[in-house]
Scaffold this active site. Structure first.
Site, PDB file in Angstrom:
ATOM      1  N   LYS A 169      21.245  44.261  -1.453  1.00 26.60           N
ATOM      2  CA  LYS A 169      22.468  43.989  -0.694  1.00 26.60           C
ATOM      3  C   LYS A 169      23.101  45.262  -0.143  1.00 26.60           C
ATOM      4  O   LYS A 169      23.946  45.187   0.763  1.00 26.60           O
ATOM      5  CB  LYS A 169      23.450  43.213  -1.576  1.00 26.60           C
ATOM      6  CG  LYS A 169      22.959  41.796  -1.876  1.00 26.60           C
ATOM      7  CD  LYS A 169      23.704  41.146  -3.020  1.00 26.60           C
ATOM      8  CE  LYS A 169      23.088  39.767  -3.320  1.00 26.60           C
ATOM      9  NZ  LYS A 169      23.501  39.210  -4.609  1.00 26.60           N
TER      10      LYS A 169
ATOM     11  N   LYS B 268      26.342  49.285  -6.476  1.00 33.22           N
ATOM     12  CA  LYS B 268      25.845  47.919  -6.581  1.00 33.22           C
ATOM     13  C   LYS B 268      24.934  47.720  -7.775  1.00 33.22           C
ATOM     14  O   LYS B 268      24.004  48.495  -7.999  1.00 33.22           O
ATOM     15  CB  LYS B 268      25.079  47.553  -5.300  1.00 33.22           C
ATOM     16  CG  LYS B 268      24.698  46.091  -5.202  1.00 33.22           C
ATOM     17  CD  LYS B 268      25.919  45.220  -4.964  1.00 33.22           C
ATOM     18  CE  LYS B 268      25.622  43.748  -5.181  1.00 33.22           C
ATOM     19  NZ  LYS B 268      25.432  43.421  -6.633  1.00 33.22           N
TER      20      LYS B 268
ATOM     21  N   SER C 131      19.551  42.485  -6.685  1.00 32.21           N
ATOM     22  CA  SER C 131      20.717  42.498  -5.796  1.00 32.21           C
ATOM     23  C   SER C 131      21.028  43.868  -5.196  1.00 32.21           C
ATOM     24  O   SER C 131      21.923  43.976  -4.353  1.00 32.21           O
ATOM     25  CB  SER C 131      21.949  41.982  -6.542  1.00 32.21           C
ATOM     26  OG  SER C 131      21.886  40.574  -6.683  1.00 32.21           O
TER      27      SER C 131
ATOM     28  N   SER D 234      28.639  40.056  -5.292  1.00 25.46           N
ATOM     29  CA  SER D 234      27.177  39.978  -5.253  1.00 25.46           C
ATOM     30  C   SER D 234      26.708  38.583  -4.854  1.00 25.46           C
ATOM     31  O   SER D 234      25.694  38.085  -5.355  1.00 25.46           O
ATOM     32  CB  SER D 234      26.564  40.378  -6.603  1.00 25.46           C
ATOM     33  OG  SER D 234      25.187  40.630  -6.478  1.00 25.46           O
TER      34      SER D 234
END
Length: 380
Positions: free
Chosen positions: A57, A221, A54, A117
């Site tokens: 992202k 993140k 993730s 997320s």
């Protein structure tokens, strides 16, 4: 003609105590940098390609920020969730729990991507901005190339496992984090520090283990997959100093928590910086040719600091370089030179110098007068 001069600075006033030992990182991949100086505090396999999970992202968010900045979309632009997108991503991994046919603004979707997320939110955001996920992915790869992320490639907008077609490195992810901070500071402040977000009656918390646990932590993140392990791009700021951290390959969420907090704490507590130039400070005066003035102040756009382990004494050589004299006309903020910092271990960091003011081209009379003054100064 290439002109330059040298400024010497001896860091001789560090506290007189033994040098701090290196941090014993548990993560197989770890990369900790000081943002303003650019110094790497800790590096382990930072150039090894890894599945982004993730953390991809972050690039999705950066491309979205660029679209907002350019006027391609607005934060309040509404996007309708396509039934086909809902069918593919409904409750698949981390989710914003969007519904088919539902409308969500670009701003809502950014919260869904960065706070929750959401895999679904990432795809809906991409479709809303670029028309299709494929077109958005193409822009992600163009952007990565432009930013200098030479070991990165994106084949998804959310980092869902794709047989390692989506990959990056700790060093490249650190580059991306720095660009988010420098290019979109308002967006960073708005979307990365939120502890929770509520959508469709469901409140979910931000999984970033630094938020609320490390002083000054405000992003960025997390990521996790079986191939990537537990990962994190994190950042924190104390005073004027900001650190950027990337860790990957950890076996559990708890290991990620402990490593992230321990490494960030070590970076702040055991390294000391000395500001050299404040943002906007004049570093040198550079001669000007064919302009209304003979020289211009070259200023540094961002604060520049020297950094070292507490207790270490080091010499640093500061060199200002420019092609000179520079020719008018030029505008305020145009690049006119560069400041390089040379550390004893061979590391060099370079920062741009920009003009403090606009210098128009001189007219005929002004050029003649400047020539006369130059000749007179040589005779005198």
């Amino acid at each position: 003609m290439r002109a330059f001069f040298i400024l010497m600075l001896l860091i001789g006033a560090w506290p007189a105590r033994a040098a701090t030992p290196s941090y014993q990182a548990q993560a197989p991949i770890a990369y900790l940098t000081d943002k303003d100086s650019g110094i790497v505090l800790l590096e382990r396999a930072a150039d090894k390609r890894i599945p982004t999970a993730s953390m991809a992202k972050l690039m999705t968010a950066y491309v979205a920020f660029e679209a907002v900045k350019s006027g391609q979309v607005e934060l309040e632009t509404a996007v309708t969730v396509k039934p086909s997108t809902w069918a593919r991503w409904n409750n698949r991994g981390s989710s914003m729990f969007l519904k088919a046919g539902q409308k969500a603004t670009i701003s809502d979707l950014l919260h869904g991507v960065l706070t929750l997320s959401g895999n679904d939110a990432s795809v809906v955001l991409a479709e809303g901005i670029a028309g299709s996920e494929a077109a958005f992915i193409d822009e992600m790869n163009k952007t990565a190339k432009r930013l200098g992320m030479v070991n990165s490639h994106f084949a998804t907008v959310n980092g869902w496992p794709d047989r390692n077609r989506t990959y990056s490195t700790a060093e490249d992810l650190s580059i991306l984090a720095r660009h988010i901070l420098d290019d979109h500071p308002d967006m960073f402040a708005r979307y990365f520090n939120r502890r929770s977000f509520r959508w469709n009656g469901i409140t979910q918390i931000n999984r970033n283990p630094l938020l609320g646990a490390v002083d000054g932590a405000d992003g960025m993140k997390t990521g996790h997959s079986s191939a990537a392990g537990y990962c994190l791009v994190g950042t924190a700021k104390r005073g004027e100093r900001r650190l950027i951290m990337v860790i990957a390959g950890l076996p559990s969420m708890e290991d990620r928590v402990q490593e992230a907090r321990g490494l960030m704490h070590w970076g702040f507590e055991n390294w000391q910086e000395r500001p050299v130039f404040a943002a906007g400070q004049e570093v040198a005066r550079i001669p000007v040719q064919l302009g209304t003035e003979d020289d211009v102040a070259a200023i540094i756009p961002h604060q520049v600091s020297l950094l070292g382990l507490r207790g270490k004494i080091a010499n640093a050589k500061l060199i200002v370089r420019y092609h000179g004299p520079i020719k008018a006309p030029f505008k305020k903020g145009d690049r006119v030179g560069a400041l390089s910092i040379h550390y004893p271990d061979g590391l060099t960091r370079t920062f741009p110098l920009v003009a403090a003011k606009e210098i128009p081209a001189a007219g005929f009379v002004e050029r003649a007068w400047n020539g006369f003054r130059g000749l007179w100064s040589k005779i005198a």
